[in-house]
Write a protein that holds these residues in place. Structure first.
Motif, mmCIF file in Angstrom:
data_model
loop_
_atom_site.group_PDB
_atom_site.id
_atom_site.type_symbol
_atom_site.label_atom_id
_atom_site.label_comp_id
_atom_site.label_asym_id
_atom_site.label_seq_id
_atom_site.Cartn_x
_atom_site.Cartn_y
_atom_site.Cartn_z
ATOM 1 N N PRO A 308 -13.096 0.795 4.062
ATOM 2 C CA PRO A 308 -12.480 -0.545 4.006
ATOM 3 C C PRO A 308 -12.496 -1.170 2.607
ATOM 4 C CG PRO A 308 -14.743 -0.752 4.729
ATOM 5 C CD PRO A 308 -14.502 0.726 4.510
ATOM 6 N N ASP A 309 -13.254 -0.575 1.641
ATOM 7 C CA ASP A 309 -13.313 -1.205 0.320
ATOM 8 C C ASP A 309 -13.211 -0.147 -0.774
ATOM 9 O OD1 ASP A 309 -16.004 -0.139 -0.042
ATOM 10 O OD2 ASP A 309 -16.717 -1.793 1.182
ATOM 11 N N GLN A 352 -12.817 -5.684 -1.112
ATOM 12 C CA GLN A 352 -13.121 -5.340 0.277
ATOM 13 C C GLN A 352 -11.901 -5.381 1.184
ATOM 14 O OE1 GLN A 352 -16.200 -8.300 0.844
ATOM 15 N NE2 GLN A 352 -17.808 -6.807 0.399
ATOM 16 N N GLY A 353 -10.709 -5.314 0.576
ATOM 17 C CA GLY A 353 -9.494 -5.288 1.385
ATOM 18 C C GLY A 353 -9.194 -6.591 2.075
ATOM 19 N N LYS A 354 -9.604 -7.717 1.453
ATOM 20 C CA LYS A 354 -9.380 -9.032 2.046
ATOM 21 C C LYS A 354 -8.585 -9.911 1.086
ATOM 22 C CE LYS A 354 -13.728 -8.880 4.658
ATOM 23 N NZ LYS A 354 -13.109 -8.734 5.994
ATOM 24 N N ASP A 355 -7.909 -10.925 1.638
ATOM 25 C CA ASP A 355 -7.153 -11.844 0.802
ATOM 26 C C ASP A 355 -8.043 -13.021 0.390
ATOM 27 O OD1 ASP A 355 -7.321 -13.555 3.004
ATOM 28 O OD2 ASP A 355 -5.231 -13.284 3.602
ATOM 29 N N GLU A 356 -7.425 -14.037 -0.229
ATOM 30 C CA GLU A 356 -8.186 -15.185 -0.727
ATOM 31 C C GLU A 356 -8.865 -15.969 0.387
ATOM 32 O OE1 GLU A 356 -8.978 -15.639 -3.633
ATOM 33 O OE2 GLU A 356 -7.376 -15.408 -5.087
ATOM 34 N N PHE A 357 -8.376 -15.814 1.614
ATOM 35 C CA PHE A 357 -8.928 -16.553 2.745
ATOM 36 C C PHE A 357 -9.937 -15.731 3.545
ATOM 37 C CE2 PHE A 357 -4.619 -18.058 1.872
ATOM 38 C CZ PHE A 357 -4.870 -19.391 1.604
ATOM 39 N N VAL A 361 -6.351 -7.503 4.865
ATOM 40 C CA VAL A 361 -4.933 -7.290 4.575
ATOM 41 C C VAL A 361 -4.452 -6.038 5.303
ATOM 42 C CG1 VAL A 361 -5.147 -8.421 2.348
ATOM 43 C CG2 VAL A 361 -5.405 -5.939 2.491
ATOM 44 N N ALA A 362 -3.150 -5.894 5.390
ATOM 45 C CA ALA A 362 -2.556 -4.767 6.119
ATOM 46 C C ALA A 362 -2.624 -3.486 5.291
ATOM 47 C CB ALA A 362 -1.103 -5.091 6.457
ATOM 48 N N SER A 363 -2.503 -2.358 5.949
ATOM 49 C CA SER A 363 -2.420 -1.079 5.245
ATOM 50 C C SER A 363 -1.209 -1.085 4.320
ATOM 51 C CB SER A 363 -2.284 0.074 6.246
ATOM 52 O OG SER A 363 -3.401 0.145 7.081
ATOM 53 N N GLY A 364 -1.326 -0.374 3.216
ATOM 54 C CA GLY A 364 -0.197 -0.292 2.300
ATOM 55 C C GLY A 364 -0.633 -0.117 0.863
ATOM 56 N N THR A 365 0.340 -0.202 -0.039
ATOM 57 C CA THR A 365 0.091 -0.036 -1.476
ATOM 58 C C THR A 365 -0.117 -1.398 -2.136
ATOM 59 O OG1 THR A 365 1.453 1.964 -1.543
ATOM 60 C CG2 THR A 365 1.046 0.842 -3.636
ATOM 61 N N TYR A 366 -1.135 -1.477 -2.972
ATOM 62 C CA TYR A 366 -1.446 -2.711 -3.692
ATOM 63 C C TYR A 366 -1.598 -2.390 -5.185
ATOM 64 C CZ TYR A 366 -2.187 -4.755 0.892
ATOM 65 O OH TYR A 366 -2.002 -5.202 2.173
ATOM 66 N N ILE A 367 -1.485 -3.433 -6.005
ATOM 67 C CA ILE A 367 -1.581 -3.286 -7.457
ATOM 68 C C ILE A 367 -2.839 -4.005 -7.944
ATOM 69 C CG2 ILE A 367 -0.455 -3.626 -9.681
ATOM 70 C CD1 ILE A 367 1.061 -1.788 -7.780
ATOM 71 N N ILE A 368 -3.696 -3.259 -8.620
ATOM 72 C CA ILE A 368 -4.835 -3.875 -9.310
ATOM 73 C C ILE A 368 -4.356 -4.244 -10.706
ATOM 74 C CG2 ILE A 368 -7.222 -3.583 -10.067
ATOM 75 C CD1 ILE A 368 -7.451 -1.302 -8.024
ATOM 76 N N LYS A 379 -2.841 -0.754 -11.934
ATOM 77 C CA LYS A 379 -3.260 0.482 -11.269
ATOM 78 C C LYS A 379 -2.941 0.368 -9.787
ATOM 79 C CE LYS A 379 -5.826 4.341 -10.920
ATOM 80 N NZ LYS A 379 -5.496 4.662 -9.523
ATOM 81 N N LYS A 380 -2.211 1.348 -9.259
ATOM 82 C CA LYS A 380 -1.896 1.335 -7.839
ATOM 83 C C LYS A 380 -3.083 1.807 -7.023
ATOM 84 C CE LYS A 380 3.120 2.017 -8.062
ATOM 85 N NZ LYS A 380 4.237 2.876 -7.630
ATOM 86 N N CYS A 381 -3.242 1.207 -5.858
ATOM 87 C CA CYS A 381 -4.252 1.669 -4.915
ATOM 88 C C CYS A 381 -3.659 1.590 -3.509
ATOM 89 C CB CYS A 381 -5.550 0.870 -5.013
ATOM 90 S SG CYS A 381 -5.418 -0.879 -4.600
ATOM 91 N N VAL A 382 -4.166 2.393 -2.605
ATOM 92 C CA VAL A 382 -3.622 2.477 -1.252
ATOM 93 C C VAL A 382 -4.715 2.212 -0.241
ATOM 94 C CG1 VAL A 382 -2.458 3.934 0.426
ATOM 95 C CG2 VAL A 382 -1.859 4.121 -2.014
ATOM 96 N N LEU A 383 -4.475 1.253 0.639
ATOM 97 C CA LEU A 383 -5.388 0.954 1.739
ATOM 98 C C LEU A 383 -4.865 1.630 2.988
ATOM 99 C CD1 LEU A 383 -7.703 -0.570 3.133
ATOM 100 C CD2 LEU A 383 -6.202 -2.569 3.259
ATOM 101 N N LEU A 384 -5.675 2.514 3.570
ATOM 102 C CA LEU A 384 -5.328 3.202 4.806
ATOM 103 C C LEU A 384 -6.276 2.803 5.911
ATOM 104 C CD1 LEU A 384 -4.642 6.837 3.508
ATOM 105 C CD2 LEU A 384 -2.964 5.045 4.051
ATOM 106 N N LYS A 385 -5.707 2.469 7.059
ATOM 107 C CA LYS A 385 -6.553 2.095 8.204
ATOM 108 C C LYS A 385 -6.283 3.007 9.373
ATOM 109 C CE LYS A 385 -7.008 -2.814 7.063
ATOM 110 N NZ LYS A 385 -6.862 -4.190 7.526
#
Length: 385
Positions: A308-309, A352-357, A361-368, A379-385
């Protein structure tokens, strides 16, 4: 090497365009000593207000300056103050006639405590070190350094001259201060470990005072009477160029940089009373920069993909102000990981895969995204659930 167009003059004194400051605070009282609060993306500022009875420290929002709060501090004083680098505390001086001491206000529990204990001419004008461990201050027109953890106080500068208004450089190596040691009131520099030599920074015949370093360490803003009335100026640390920022009848002083390095907050009498203003000065910083080097920033995360993180590893080649954020593929900010000064070297953070609140967050590609005044890297990163 980045080649940037320079002016043909080695010594430059100029006013670039017409400064259009925005008034933040205006009341019948006196408002002065504005500062932006660290780790708030320059959205929160603080200032001292004197209501003809006593001084108090106030906090307000840039977007809603009328909605401000007064810190509940029951200590007499003029409250010259300085934020801790992480924005969780502030140090202020309490003043009763010529007696003064330093106090620290802790925002975690809204308490404050005394950190010096002088019974006569005391401690004033604190400046917090960028690593958060020390505070430089004036004592009897000399400069001393308080170790916050141990409470010990060391002499930085003790001589026959008057020395005041210390300001710590962003890399922690140097302290700028005001002194009369040249026979004139000028800005000087000393190594923060007290080693010599001292370096004279301003050399005009005018009164130059209240130095404040820019977040990238390239400039110092200060008050000068070079043109008559006190005005706000900036000068390059490495060069001879000086630039007058404000120009109005009366008093402009107490300059303080925004943490992105593009704005200055200052106190001014331009509206008839002593009020707080701020202005974008980015156009003043665009000339006389020679061969500015590209800076090395390394950014990676592991594991990737993750659940998850994931740990985010950074390596930066100099002390710098940095923003570390997470964006989704629609370029919408999801989470602010860090916003503040970082020292040269390696740093580690965890998302930890969480938003500001605090929501997952949902699975998918995110940008660091890592940004500084000099460099940005993604840097791209991918969250898989």
């Amino acid at each position: 090497m980045k080649k940037i167009l320079i002016l043909a003059f080695l010594f430059l004194i100029s006013v670039v365009g017409a400064l259009e400051p925005i008034k933040l605070i205006s009341t019948p009282d006196l408002e002065y000593h504005p500062q932006f609060r660290p780790n708030t993306n320059d959205s929160v500022f603080s200032y001292t207000r004197y209501d003809q009875i006593r001084s108090n420290i106030h906090l307000a929002s840039i977007n809603n300056p009328d909605n401000n709060i007064m810190l509940d501090i029951d200590v007499n004083g003029d409250f010259a103050f300085c934020w801790s680098p992480d924005g969780t505390k502030l140090v202020f001086d309490s003043r009763d006639d010529f007696q003064g001491n330093l106090w620290i206000y802790d925002f975690s529990d809204s308490t404050y405590f005394q950190v010096t204990n002088y019974t006569n001419v005391g401690a004033f004008q604190p400046s917090w070190s960028p690593d958060g461990t020390k505070i430089c201050f004036m004592y009897r027109m000399d400069l001393k350094i308080l170790d916050i953890e141990t409470g010990s106080i060391a002499v930085l500068l003790d001589d026959s001259y008057d020395n005041w208004h210390p300001s710590w450089s962003p890399d922690g190596s140097t302290i700028a201060f005001t002194s009369n040691r040249s026979g004139n009131i000028d800005i000087w520099m000393i190594n923060s470990d007290g080693s010599l030599p001292l370096r004279r920074f301003t050399t005009s015949n005018a009164y130059d005072d209240r130095p404040q370093w820019s977040p990238d360490g390239r400039y110092i803003a200060y008050e000068s009477e070079s043109t008559g009335d006190p005005e706000t100026w900036i000068k390059s640390v490495e060069g001879n160029d000086m630039r007058q920022i404000t120009d109005c009848p009366g008093y402009d002083s107490h300059a303080f940089w925004s943490y992105d390095g593009t704005k200055l907050a200052f106190t001014s009498e331009r509206a008839g009373t002593m009020d707080v203003f701020y202005a974008d000065i980015s156009e003043y910083l665009s000339v006389n920069e020679v061969n500015t080097p590209e800076h090395f920033f390394e950014l990676k995360n592991y594991p990737n993909p993750f659940n998850p993180d994931t740990k985010i590893y950074m390596n930066i080649d100099k002390n710098s102000y940095c923003n570390l954020d997470i964006y989704n593929i629609r370029n919408e900010k999801v989470k602010s990981i860090y916003d503040g000064h970082l020292s040269k070297g390696n740093h580690e953070f965890v998302w930890q895969g969480k938003d500001e609140f605090g929501k997952d967050v949902a699975s998918g590609t995110y940008i660091i995204s890592l940004k500084s005044p000099d460099t940005s890297i993604n840097k791209k990163c991918v969250l898989l659930k």
